[in-house]
Design an enzyme around this catalytic site. Structure first.
Site, short mmCIF file in Angstrom:
data_model
loop_
_atom_site.label_atom_id
_atom_site.label_comp_id
_atom_site.label_asym_id
_atom_site.label_seq_id
_atom_site.Cartn_x
_atom_site.Cartn_y
_atom_site.Cartn_z
N PHE A 149 -85.00 44.49 -40.30
CA PHE A 149 -85.76 43.33 -40.78
C PHE A 149 -85.28 42.01 -40.18
CE2 PHE A 149 -82.08 42.82 -43.56
CZ PHE A 149 -81.97 41.44 -43.64
N LYS A 173 -91.86 51.69 -34.99
CA LYS A 173 -91.82 51.78 -36.46
C LYS A 173 -90.95 50.61 -36.91
CE LYS A 173 -89.85 52.58 -39.73
NZ LYS A 173 -89.56 51.45 -40.67
N GLU A 176 -90.26 47.69 -42.83
CA GLU A 176 -91.36 47.55 -43.79
C GLU A 176 -91.20 46.27 -44.62
OE1 GLU A 176 -88.80 49.52 -43.66
OE2 GLU A 176 -88.50 50.75 -45.45
N ARG A 177 -90.05 45.57 -44.44
CA ARG A 177 -89.84 44.37 -45.25
C ARG A 177 -90.46 43.12 -44.64
NH1 ARG A 177 -83.60 44.99 -46.73
NH2 ARG A 177 -83.57 46.57 -45.12
N SER A 226 -78.74 49.53 -39.93
CA SER A 226 -77.41 49.69 -40.54
C SER A 226 -76.73 50.96 -40.04
CB SER A 226 -77.57 49.73 -42.06
OG SER A 226 -78.37 50.83 -42.41
N CYS A 281 -76.53 40.58 -36.97
CA CYS A 281 -75.49 41.56 -36.66
C CYS A 281 -74.38 40.92 -35.84
CB CYS A 281 -76.07 42.75 -35.93
SG CYS A 281 -76.65 42.28 -34.31
P1 NAD Z 1 -81.78 49.46 -42.29
O1 NAD Z 1 -80.85 50.44 -41.68
O2 NAD Z 1 -81.95 49.44 -43.75
O3 NAD Z 1 -83.27 49.68 -41.68
C1 NAD Z 1 -83.50 49.79 -40.31
C2 NAD Z 1 -84.69 50.72 -40.09
O4 NAD Z 1 -84.39 52.00 -40.61
C3 NAD Z 1 -85.96 50.23 -40.77
O5 NAD Z 1 -87.04 50.41 -39.88
C4 NAD Z 1 -86.08 51.14 -41.98
O6 NAD Z 1 -87.41 51.40 -42.34
C5 NAD Z 1 -85.39 52.42 -41.54
N1 NAD Z 1 -84.73 53.11 -42.66
C6 NAD Z 1 -84.16 52.53 -43.75
N2 NAD Z 1 -83.66 53.48 -44.57
C7 NAD Z 1 -83.90 54.67 -43.97
C8 NAD Z 1 -83.59 56.03 -44.33
N3 NAD Z 1 -82.96 56.34 -45.46
N4 NAD Z 1 -83.96 57.00 -43.48
C9 NAD Z 1 -84.61 56.71 -42.34
N5 NAD Z 1 -84.93 55.45 -41.97
C10 NAD Z 1 -84.57 54.44 -42.76
O7 NAD Z 1 -81.37 48.01 -41.73
P2 NAD Z 1 -81.92 46.58 -42.17
O8 NAD Z 1 -81.43 46.27 -43.54
O9 NAD Z 1 -83.37 46.48 -41.88
O10 NAD Z 1 -81.17 45.65 -41.11
C11 NAD Z 1 -79.88 45.15 -41.30
C12 NAD Z 1 -78.85 46.03 -40.63
O11 NAD Z 1 -79.14 46.15 -39.24
C13 NAD Z 1 -77.44 45.44 -40.69
O12 NAD Z 1 -76.55 46.49 -40.93
C14 NAD Z 1 -77.23 44.84 -39.30
O13 NAD Z 1 -75.90 44.73 -38.90
C15 NAD Z 1 -77.97 45.83 -38.47
N6 NAD Z 1 -78.35 45.26 -37.19
C16 NAD Z 1 -77.65 45.67 -36.09
C17 NAD Z 1 -77.95 45.14 -34.87
C18 NAD Z 1 -77.19 45.57 -33.65
O14 NAD Z 1 -77.63 45.22 -32.57
N7 NAD Z 1 -76.10 46.30 -33.76
C19 NAD Z 1 -78.97 44.17 -34.74
C20 NAD Z 1 -79.68 43.81 -35.87
C21 NAD Z 1 -79.35 44.36 -37.10
#
Ligand code: NAD
Length: 498
Positions: A149, A173, A176-177, A226, A281
């Site tokens: 997000f 994909k 969704e937020r 994450s 991040c």
């Molecule tokens: P998230 O992991 O909750 O979601 C990321 C994606 O995974 C979304 O598209 C979501 O729909 C999907 N997802 C969520 N739960 C899932 C599940 N149980 N099974 C399968 N798919 C699932 O992350 P977020 O809250 O949207 O973003 C924040 C996180 O992303 C933080 O941890 C941040 O550090 C990380 N991030 C990392 C980078 C990097 O380059 N390393 C860059 C941006 C964000």
């Protein structure tokens, strides 16, 4: 209320699942849209469209694919303000911050404009008598991107331009937020002349992601989000035989040595710790001043600055940071602050219970400064992903380095100092993928590549830049000899080319 639909094969569609989820304005807490949630049927349809589009797209000359990226650059530049407003409306970040996101995404588009040069391959004449070898990189086929997000435009654009320029077709994909940015990105590509089916957007959550992992015609997955989900997608994607790059969470430290310019370090910490409400991040979430005197000077500077943070909705041009993404995120961040307090951290500035007049329903967390944080505290071990800066006092430079090297995450880090020897040693020894020397957020430019170490990444390749060419293509090497009319007879030993 607008319904945000999938875009498959060039058509908007609500899909078959019938399921939707609210999308909020985080500054007011109001539901402003609904997004459809796809699953297996929608992913199947999107992959079919992408697979059908692949032969023509991969057969289009690299120069013509680059021309679309060049057109996209023009469209994005002209519509930058609209993109930024779309980001901010659902994410909550300030307008200027969202414009910065667009600018960094443009760098990747610009790099993709040079794709004919990047794909031109290698040739070696006369590797053996009358034998030549050429090596080329070919597109993989249908590839997918799953995005978080916090950068709803930039992170999809870390992936799509490079994947498409290399000749692949794409299924996105998004989170969704804040899903509207993904549909806007599609619209930008369409305006730039991208043929139908080359890029498809399927909205959804876990069900859609699981369908991506299981689909036999998806060759590769790029994931950013994450760490637990990154690990899940990496292990299951690899087990399904796919190429996977999965970038995860972070805990980024900044060391402040006694010789650093404290004003400059404090300014850097404010921007890197609280910009985008800490939901980056590459945010700095731990300041590590070396020595008590440095720590006291730093904390004295930072405390009034954190108290004076200007917090407001993205429409407030004076605001320095906005709300966090959801009510759940606000509760989680506040609970972590309480955990830190319970474990002995000193709460110098407390952002819990923050309220903004006129925006009482919004998901606000005020800037928070925690001092005397220690390694064993939850607030140190976990990624908070909110406007919370921890100060962990180190007694020496070596202790500070060891602390960072021990941490499970290794995304970004920085050191503030005037000492060239220390800076050089730091760059060499630190177990982190992206390092700043007096630069607090060392996000590499678009012609380098982005990626952390340790639990911040799974997979061999970083994202965008030269690493993306390797990730989104596979190597083919052709060794050829043309008949000369001279027979040399059958050879039964392993060919040596000598
Ligand atoms: P998230 O992991 O909750 O979601 C990321 C994606 O995974 C979304 O598209 C979501 O729909 C999907 N997802 C969520 N739960 C899932 C599940 N149980 N099974 C399968 N798919 C699932 O992350 P977020 O809250 O949207 O973003 C924040 C996180 O992303 C933080 O941890 C941040 O550090 C990380 N991030 C990392 C980078 C990097 O380059 N390393 C860059 C941006 C964000």
């Amino acid at each position: 209320m607008t319904i945000i639909e999938h875009i498959i094969g060039g058509q908007n569609t609500p899909g078959a699942s019938g399921e939707t989820q609210n999308v909020y304005n985080p500054a007011t807490g109001e539901a402003i849209h609904q997004v459809v949630l796809g699953a297996e049927a929608e992913i199947n349809a999107a992959v079919r469209a992408a697979k059908d589009a692949f032969p023509a797209w991969s057969g289009t000359s690299p120069a013509k694919r680059a021309a679309i990226m060049f057109a996209l650059r023009g469209v994005m530049t002209r519509r930058a303000d609209e993109i930024a407003r779309t980001i901010s409306a659902e994410h909550g970040k300030t307008h200027d911050d969202a414009l910065g996101e667009v600018a960094r995404a443009l760098e990747v588009v610009e790099y993709a404009c040079g794709i004919p040069d990047k794909l031109k391959g290698d040739f070696s004449r006369e590797v053996g008598p009358g034998i030549d070898t050429c090596a080329e990189r070919q597109a993989l086929g249908v590839v997918a991107g799953i995005t978080p997000f916090n950068f709803p435009a930039m992170v999809p654009l870390w992936m799509i331009p490079m994947a498409l320029a290399c000749g692949n077709t794409f299924v996105l994909k998004p989170s969704e937020r804040d899903p509207s940015s993904a549909n806007l990105i599609y619209d930008l590509f369409r305006e730039a002349g991208l043929p139908d089916g080359v890029l498809n957007v399927v909205h959804g959550g876990k069900q859609a992601v699981d369908a991506v992992i299981a689909h036999p015609n998806i060759q590769a997955i790029s994931f950013v989000g994450s760490t637990p989900i990154a690990h899940y997608i990496y292990s299951n994607g690899c087990a399904a035989g796919k190429r996977v790059q999965a970038l995860g969470g972070a805990k980024n430290h900044m060391i402040i040595l006694p010789d650093a310019d404290i004003d400059q370090a404090a300014d850097a910490l404010m921007g890197a710790g609280f910009g985008s409400a800490g939901e980056r991040c590459m945010a700095i979430s731990v300041a590590v001043p070396v020595g008590e005197e440095t720590a006291n000077r730093l904390v004295e500077k930072l405390t009034p600055m954190v108290r004076a943070l200007k917090i407001g909705p993205s429409t407030d041009t004076d605001a320095e940071m906005g709300p966090v993404i959801t009510k759940e995120a606000k509760d989680r961040i506040e609970n972590l602050i309480s955990a830190g307090e319970g474990e002995g951290a000193e709460v110098l500035v407390d952002g819990r219970g923050y309220n903004l007049q006129g925006y009482e329903g919004g998901f606000w967390v005020g800037g928070t400064l925690l001092d005397r944080v220690t390694e064993d505290m939850t607030v140190y071990k976990q990624e908070i992903f909110g406007p919370v800066l921890s100060v962990l006092r180190a007694d020496s430079y070596d202790t500070a380095v060891e602390l960072i090297n021990k941490h499970q995450y290794g995304n970004g880090t920085a050191i503030f100092t005037r000492d060239g020897d220390a800076a050089r040693d730091f760059a060499k020894r630190i177990q982190v993928g992206m390092v700043g020397i007096n630069v607090p957020i060392p996000v590499p430019v678009g012609y380098h590549s982005f990626g952390g170490w340790k639990q911040s990444i799974f997979g061999a390749h970083g994202i965008y830049g030269p690493e993306a060419i390797h990730f989104y293509t596979r190597l083919k090497t052709v060794t050829s000899r043309w008949p000369t009319g001279i027979r040399s007879g059958a050879e039964f030993t392993f060919p040596s080319m000598g």
